[in-house]
Design a protein around this motif. Structure first.
Motif: not given
Length: 682
Positions: A10-20, A300-309
């Protein structure tokens, strides 16, 4: 099975693409201003800032204080419990309260071991010292959550850290921390960074280009930070000495996305805004792994680095993939604006003065180790069952389940309940809401009611509502009593109208055990035989070593500092290289540590060349060079090694490498070193 190195699914599931620009979870918190916001100006240190040391007579503290005094820091004394007199020719007092009364400090450097650091920070808060800088790594997370709950209620003290290199004002010759002083140059660039070594690399590149720094704030790499990026941005906005702002982030949390939201608003309301440039490490971090820093993982619920960028870029921030490229980015910005970049070097016409201001800001341990123990489904459900929570033996379809979890809201600096009416793949967090609550008092009735509504259970049978309420209460209890950082469950209804737990996954902070000697019953469950033997062995030598899975990878990496290691791997991939591993020797690497790191890397048959990238802060470049030569001798190494040494004693280390007569390739430029690695790897 309990694993120390792999996070629950559950900690590593990638979130669906959304506007940053959108938040991954809608939150019940509106982020109202707190009394703590009034302490942001306390970060503005300078020549006349009166500094004390807690743990003043310790060996590390003494050495650090001597260096800081030579730099020009206005140290006025320090404390050691039970001692009184003089140390380094300065007053030594037995308590922080007594030091506050007699020495009138503006700031304190907390050089206290991790297990005692929270108490020392609390002493400083009670004494109303304006700025508290905590450098210790591996302070138990729940100690910091308790401290954070105290900080929110007061308006006198500001915390930097923990797990931070500290804060330094090159323009005001004031250092509170352990930054390598030779790297810094007075000037007009402000920096906020999660990683110490990444900030040193950034500063080193700027200084070589003649671009000086006004103030550098180490946010720290823990899950919860005393000062975050938005607070640093608020300070820099109103600091006349800061003309350009640099952000150095990494995987984990929402600090960079919160910063992007603030920057968007800043550029709308200010006619002549200051340029902002950013780098975010961990784009190629291993999902489900804690990458050196305690907070360097996707929770949980956080985004990976590429979404932050993407979030930063959508806010108009220029991003770079390596800190050495900050210089080019700043030069481009200044050229486009018709400005002279040489103005970022201090001209000697202004100096920082007294660090505390009454005005309000305008505008919105000892050894490196991976942190986190993870209990998977069977044992997690047993913990719940032992507390009277119904659990299932079999699991229903995901469509019939709901998601209920407790974790840490890093932006809020407190626990939060996450609730979603579904566990369907890709929809869990898209439909989830976060409900932060007070660490000391737990969620109130209104919050519990809102959670039930979010789970679509507000009209459920009384038995279902009662069982869910009991489960929530139990999770809150386990979270605090067992010092967890993420507890997640899947629940479903039963034929008798009740609720049962279908799946559970719990994660606990291992600093509570390693530093605080607490939670022995939980950590006794660790089964090292289920973990990678090389990674477990590395841990014993203070090395964080994570193997990367790509079978075609061929470049081993040996780097000091978690943030620098993540960013270096990202940059290597950008140049077309394929690293076989993440390896952080730690900030206090020795020649023996380096030799052990080589031994671990050489066990991987994929490795064709080794890239050593060291920025010497506490680590000395000549010591690293000695370790490299020692490894060649003792390990009978046959493969080529590319070496890049920067920082403390870099000239001495580079000379040792060049005169060694060994197959070593020394480089000053990261780009040139990366290209040589690719060439040698074939």
């Amino acid at each position: 099975m309990l694993s120390r190195t792999t996070l629950p699914r559950q900690l590593v599931c990638r979130l669906p693409h959304r506007s940053p620009s959108n938040r991954p979870l809608s939150s019940t918190s509106n982020r109202h201003a707190s009394p703590y916001d009034q302490t942001i100006p306390n970060l503005k240190i300078g020549k006349t800032t009166r500094v004390i040391y807690q743990g003043f007579t310790g060996r590390v503290s003494t050495t650090n204080a001597q260096q800081s005094l030579e730099y020009g820091t206005n140290i006025v004394g320090g404390t050691t419990p039970g001692k009184e007199g003089e140390h380094l020719g300065l007053p030594l007092l037995p308590s922080v309260r007594k030091a506050a009364e007699q020495l009138k400090p503006d700031a304190t450097a907390v050089f206290v071991a991790a297990q005692h650091a929270a108490g020392a920070i609390e002493d400083a808060i009670e004494a109303e010292i304006p700025l508290i800088v905590s450098i210790a790594e591996f302070i138990p997370l729940h100690d910091i959550l308790r401290i954070s709950s105290i900080l929110k209620t007061q308006s006198k003290s500001r915390l930097v850290g923990a797990n931070s290199p500290g804060i330094i004002a090159p323009l005001g010759t004031c250092r509170i921390g352990f930054q390598p002083l030779t790297c810094y140059l007075p000037g007009h660039v402000g920096i906020i960074a999660k990683s110490g070594t990444l900030s040193y690399e950034t500063v080193g590149a700027l200084t070589r280009a003649g671009i000086g720094q006004s103030l550098c704030i180490g946010m720290g790499g823990d899950i919860v930070a005393g000062t975050n990026m938005v607070e640093a941005l608020q300070l820099f906005e109103n600091d006349d000495d800061t003309h350009v702002i640099l952000l150095a982030g990494e995987v984990g949390g929402r600090a960079e996305q919160d910063a992007a939201e603030w920057i968007k608003d800043y550029w709308k309301r200010v006619s002549n805004p200051k340029p902002v440039v950013a780098a975010v490490g961990g784009v190629h971090a291993v999902p489900g792994r804690i990458m050196g820093h305690a907070g360097a993982f996707v929770n949980l619920g956080e985004d990976p680095s590429e979404v932050k960028i993407k979030a930063l870029e959508s806010a108009g921030v220029i991003t770079v993939d390596h800190p050495t490229k900050f210089v080019d980015a700043i030069q481009r910005v200044y050229k486009q604006a018709g400005k002279d970049v040489s103005t970022l070097k201090w001209n000697g016409q202004s100096r920082r003065s007294y660090h505390t201001s009454s005005r309000r800001i305008r505008g919105p341990s000892n050894m490196i180790q991976k942190r986190g123990l993870h209990i998977e489904n069977g044992q997690a459900k047993k913990l719940l069952s032992d507390k009277g929570i119904p659990v299932s033996e079999t699991e229903k379809k995901e469509a019939d389940q709901r998601f209920l979890a407790i974790t840490v809201d890093r932006s809020e600096r407190r626990p939060a309940i996450i609730a979603s009416p579904t566990t369907a793949s890709g929809k869990v967090f898209a439909r989830a809401k976060s409900f932060p609550y007070d660490y000391n008092n737990g969620p109130d009735q209104a919050t519990v009611k809102a959670v039930l509504e979010q789970l679509h259970m507000d009209a459920a049978p009384p038995a279902a509502m009662a069982t869910t309420g009991k489960l929530l209460q139990t999770l809150v209890q386990i979270f605090k009593e067992k010092e967890a950082y993420a507890l997640s469950t899947h629940i479903s209804g039963t034929q008798d109208g009740s609720v049962v737990v279908e799946k559970a996954s719990f994660s606990f902070d291992d600093s509570a055990f390693k530093s605080g000697k607490r939670q022995g019953d939980i950590f006794a469950l660790r089964d090292k035989s289920k973990e990678d033997a090389d990674e477990v062995e590395a841990e014993q030598d203070g090395i964080v070593y994570v193997k990367l899975a790509d079978p075609t990878a061929n470049i081993g990496t040996l780097i000091n500092g978690a943030g620098l290691a993540m960013n270096a791997n990202d940059a290597l991939v950008a140049y077309g290289a394929k690293p076989t591993n993440f390896l952080d020797t730690g900030g206090k690497a020795t020649s023996a540590t380096v030799e052990k790191a080589f031994e671990l890397i050489l066990r991987d048959q994929r490795v064709k060349v080794i890239f050593v990238n060291i920025f010497g802060g506490l680590t000395l470049c000549d010591m690293i060079a000695d370790g490299i030569m020692l490894a060649f001798k003792n390990l009978n190494m046959k493969i080529p090694v590319v070496v890049r040494l920067r920082g403390t004693n870099e000239e001495k280390g580079q000379k040792m490498i060049s005169e060694s007569g060994l197959p070593l390739h020394a480089f000053d430029s990261f780009e040139d070193a990366a290209k040589k690695c690719i060439e040698l790897a074939g």
